[in-house]
Scaffold this active site. Structure first.
Site, PDB file in Angstrom:
ATOM      1  N   ASP A 224       0.874  -1.166   0.000  1.00  0.00           N
ATOM      2  CA  ASP A 224       0.000   0.000   0.000  1.00  0.00           C
ATOM      3  C   ASP A 224       0.915   1.222   0.000  1.00  0.00           C
ATOM      4  OD1 ASP A 224      -2.098   1.771   0.034  1.00  0.00           O
ATOM      5  OD2 ASP A 224      -3.165   0.806   1.685  1.00  0.00           O
TER       6      ASP A 224
HETATM    7  C1  BGC Z   1      -4.967   3.397  -0.083  1.00  0.00           C
HETATM    8  C2  BGC Z   1      -5.064   2.396  -1.213  1.00  0.00           C
HETATM    9  C3  BGC Z   1      -4.916   3.115  -2.530  1.00  0.00           C
HETATM   10  C4  BGC Z   1      -3.567   3.834  -2.530  1.00  0.00           C
HETATM   11  C5  BGC Z   1      -3.300   4.606  -3.813  1.00  0.00           C
HETATM   12  C6  BGC Z   1      -3.691   4.217  -0.176  1.00  0.00           C
HETATM   13  O1  BGC Z   1      -3.692   5.227   0.772  1.00  0.00           O
HETATM   14  O2  BGC Z   1      -4.994   2.724   1.153  1.00  0.00           O
HETATM   15  O3  BGC Z   1      -6.287   1.738  -1.177  1.00  0.00           O
HETATM   16  O4  BGC Z   1      -5.001   2.220  -3.584  1.00  0.00           O
HETATM   17  O5  BGC Z   1      -3.564   4.774  -1.457  1.00  0.00           O
HETATM   18  O6  BGC Z   1      -4.120   5.699  -3.932  1.00  0.00           O
END
Ligand code: BGC
Length: 790
Positions: A224
């Site tokens: 993530d």
């Molecule tokens: C979120 C993810 C997301 C990623 C990219 C993160 O903060 O938890 O779900 O895909 O950001 O935007």
């Protein structure tokens, strides 16, 4: 593959383990390795683009959020949505959609529940599989997220989810297991949090032992955004690509670890193979780039129509004849809330509000705000106007619910209520007109309180850009068929995680173990406002059992049913099959969903419906033998149209083994105490809160560091920067800003897109740790540090 790996230098391999930026992997032109483009998901495409030096989000169809579309219980529909999202992604040259998001709804308070499907692992896993297949059949990859046990937003990047092994497998990992085995997502995204003390991004048990060895996952694991704490440990654990880039910081760490022998080139190659496999998958798959905007809008509307849940319909007050005049009250009808905030926030190519919908059909209606959309303060003037109008109208429709500030990615709700002004409005309206119809907007359950007295209640969740879909339900153009994918308790206190859903900064204790959602309410006979699986229709169905057989050879329970639409309208019913084992040697919830089928029938028609329960899915996770064990003996099969409305009940004998049972079987009670939970975990509990004091490190938060002067200065600066760079994705409210201060410093650095580089952050940490000279030296030299290995 071997050929290309042999040609790669070690530096090139290390480079590939880090993304190029927020949305691309790295390319190695010399070897013909192209970048891969990723974009959020999940309920539409959120692609960022730079236009005239500004970051913009390209327009896309905003489909109903997962909390909504899950209520369709419709595998085909979710698959079609996946396909449509993939086509929009392909048109924008996106290779991988960052979704679906399938974490279990442990508490109604999780700020990100709107993005998740269900409290039930089977339903979440099945819907995720449909989504993944839908997307990937169009040649676009998916990223199944957030692996794993990321069930709250508070301190999501540092807290540890403390879960016993059996619960972890049966509840929190199970939807991922189903989706990985059934739909083979191209990538899995590891979550921010720790699981039993170890960050997901460096959790070998999860990323390799379970995901790859136990489930057979053969895609790539990505982090993530900013979830990496120790990149070197991540490599050993099975984390292939870090997102977004650490700008060389972690690449240098990997190089050092290789030199010191902490990791081996072989371990690097394991990740490289996964990354190259992904690259070839992207390269060799033909994408479908054609799509029709109008068709996708209509699909969005169809999904909403099939997902909206009719909770109550006393005296069959709904549907309303389209020619009759409507009194519409509630600013949410005019200023629609149709999606949640954060990384999934789509820039819709159109927005149809309820008022737009009424105007488009030239409906006869009158509208009143009822409350201020931007405030939760009761406005008696507005309420009074609404009350006066409600006195003289027959059909009064009130739109209330959670406004943007109430729920978002990055923070959790602190209570289960709507703005006070919305309750006050309903209360006053009910005094003058008992025939009120309430439609509730929001990504999660709310305490219904006085609303329960309304004649009809519609839970429309977040319906996506075609917000007028609810009008089709109100007028009966569409017969409602949505079923709750989660329980709506009367009060927050009734939720089993109530005392352990935490805003503490160190750990969260999952002391309700397996008893999540209806597994708790049904087992311990707690009454709820609306049960899991509940949802009314304008027609009635009868359900009869024709046959129920256990087929030992195929390891299936085959069920044959007859469903009849005995009402006067066409409609769809969701047949739900639950299984329990009252005399189990291990503790089990009373019943668990094991199969479901949505069937559409014209008025007066009958259909034979065949359903199948996979006998293996009745197994429990055996913590002694570390495998699923199918216990032999009698099982109860419950068939109905909600977890609490069981129409057919049958017992069946299944052959199985009686393996060694765990040494400690927890007492069958809703929530364990500290001692019992510690025995179950077989270790002392990690304390819920921790005072983070000097020395600070990259895992410390700004909140912790703000006891120092430099910490205070940085905090102030971040707040200012946030306000200045506020974009469409992030909510402009204090809660969101506060959530930034809960992030570890390493993550802040990464998300700052090069403004606060890691060397700069380390310098600041030095100063906070009173290592002034080193800190100042580091700060002054921070720009000179070699950023990239190539
Ligand atoms: C979120 C993810 C997301 C990623 C990219 C993160 O903060 O938890 O779900 O895909 O950001 O935007």
């Amino acid at each position: 593959m071997d050929d290309i790996i042999n040609k790669m230098t070690l530096a090139e391999k290390v480079i590939l383990l880090d993304a190029a930026d927020f949305w691309h992997t790295k390319a190695i032109n010399r070897l013909g390795i192209d970048k891969i483009t990723v974009s959020d998901g999940p309920h539409g495409l959120r692609k960022e683009k730079i236009e005239n030096d500004k970051t913009i989000t390209v327009k896309a169809t905003c489909f109903p959020a997962a909390a909504t579309n899950a209520c369709s219980w419709d595998i085909d529909l979710i698959g079609r949505m996946g396909a449509a999202i993939a086509q929009e992604a392909a048109k924008e040259d996106v290779d991988i959609i960052l979704g679906p998001a399938i974490n279990i709804k442990r508490s109604p308070l999780c700020g990100r529940n709107f993005e998740y499907f269900s409290e039930d692992p089977y339903l979440a896993g099945k819907l995720a599989s449909a989504y993944i297949k839908g997307v990937q059949n169009q040649g676009v990859g998916t990223s199944l997220k957030h692996f794993a046990a990321n069930n709250q937003e508070s301190y999501r990047a540092i807290t540890s989810s403390e879960i016993d092994e059996r619960t972890l497998h049966e509840i929190y990992l199970r939807p991922f297991e189903i989706a990985v085995k059934e739909a083979a997502p191209w990538t899995v995204m590891c979550s921010y949090n720790k699981i039993n003390g170890i960050y997901a991004s460096e959790n070998k048990y999860l990323l390799t032992d379970v995901l790859r060895n136990f489930w057979g996952f053969n895609g790539a694991v990505i982090s993530d955004w900013g979830a990496v704490s120790n990149r070197v440990k991540g490599i050993t654990a099975g984390l292939d690509i870090e997102f977004p880039t650490s700008n060389g910081f972690n690449s240098n760490k990997i190089m050092q670890a290789l030199i010191s022998g902490q990791i081996t080139p072989y371990e690097i190659d394991v990740c490289i193979r996964n990354i190259l496999n992904l690259f070839y998958k992207v390269k060799n798959t033909q994408k479908t780039t054609y799509y029709n905007e109008e068709e996708n809008h209509q699909l969005s509307r169809e999904i909403a129509q099939n997902s909206i849940v009719l909770l109550k319909n006393e005296d069959k007050i709904l549907p309303i004849d389209k020619n009759q005049k409507l009194l519409i009250i509630g600013a949410l009808a005019k200023y629609p809330r149709f999606q949640g905030g954060g990384s999934s926030k789509i820039n819709p190519n159109r927005i149809v509000s309820i008022i737009n919908g009424l105007d488009n059909c030239k409906a006869n209606y009158e509208y009143l705000d009822g409350y201020d959309i931007n405030s939760d303060i009761i406005d008696f003037h507005m309420i009074n106007a609404a009350v006066q109008a409600a006195k003289i109208h027959k059909n009064v429709l009130v739109f209330i619910g959670l406004t943007d500030a109430f729920e978002s990615e990055a923070y959790d709700r602190t209570h289960m209520k709507m703005p006070e002004s919305h309750y006050a409005l309903i209360e006053e309206l009910l005094k003058v007109n008992p025939n009120i119809i309430v439609a509730i907007v929001g990504g999660s359950p709310i305490e219904l309180d006085v609303i329960l007295k309304a004649k009809a209640i519609i839970y429309q969740y977040l319906t996506g850009q075609a917000g007028d879909a609810v009008l089709d339900i109100i007028w009966g153009n569409v017969n409602p068929s949505g079923k709750l994918a989660e329980t709506i308790p009367f009060k927050l206190e009734h939720n089993p995680s109530y005392n352990n859903f935490t805003t503490d900064n160190n750990s969260v204790h999952y002391k309700e173990t397996l008893f999540v959602g209806y597994r708790y309410y049904d087992t311990f006979e707690q009454s709820v406002a609306f049960a899991f699986g509940h949802g009314l229709s304008y027609t009635d169905f009868s359900l009869n059992l024709i046959d129920l057989k256990y087929n030992e050879a195929s390891q299936k329970i085959n069920v044959k049913l007859k469903l009849t639409n005995i009402g006067s309208r066409a409609g769809a019913e969701v047949i739900q099959l639950y299984v329990g084992k009252n005399d189990s040697a291990v503790i089990r919830p009373k019943k668990e969903l094991k199969a479901f089928k949505k069937v559409f029938l014209k008025a007066g028609k009958s259909q034979e419906v065949e359903a199948e329960i996979d006998v293996k899915s009745l197994s429990y996770y055996n913590t002694v033998e570390k495998k699923w064990t199918l216990e032999g003996g009698n099982y109860e099969i419950y068939i109905g149209n909600s977890s609490q409305n069981i129409i057919i009940q049958k017992e069946i004998n299944i052959k199985g083994d009686y393996s060694i049972l765990p040494k400690y079987i927890p007492p069958k009670k809703p929530v364990l105490n500290d001692e019992e939970f510690s025995l179950l975990l077989n270790r002392p509990l990690i304390p819920k809160s921790k005072k983070h004091i000097r020395p600070f490190n990259l895992d410390s938060t700004i909140n912790a560091m703000s006891i120092t002067l430099i910490g205070k200065i940085v905090k102030k600066k971040i707040k200012k920067q946030y306000k200045q760079h506020l974009n469409n994705q992030m909510p402009d409210n204090e809660r969101f800003v506060q959530s930034i201060f809960e992030l570890p410093l390493r993550m802040l650095s990464m998300l700052s897109d090069g403004v606060l580089t890691m060397p700069k952050m380390l310098a600041i940490i030095d100063i906070a740790n009173k290592k002034f000279f080193r800190g100042i030296w580091r700060y002054l030299h921070s720009n000179k540090i070699k950023r990239n290995l190539l």
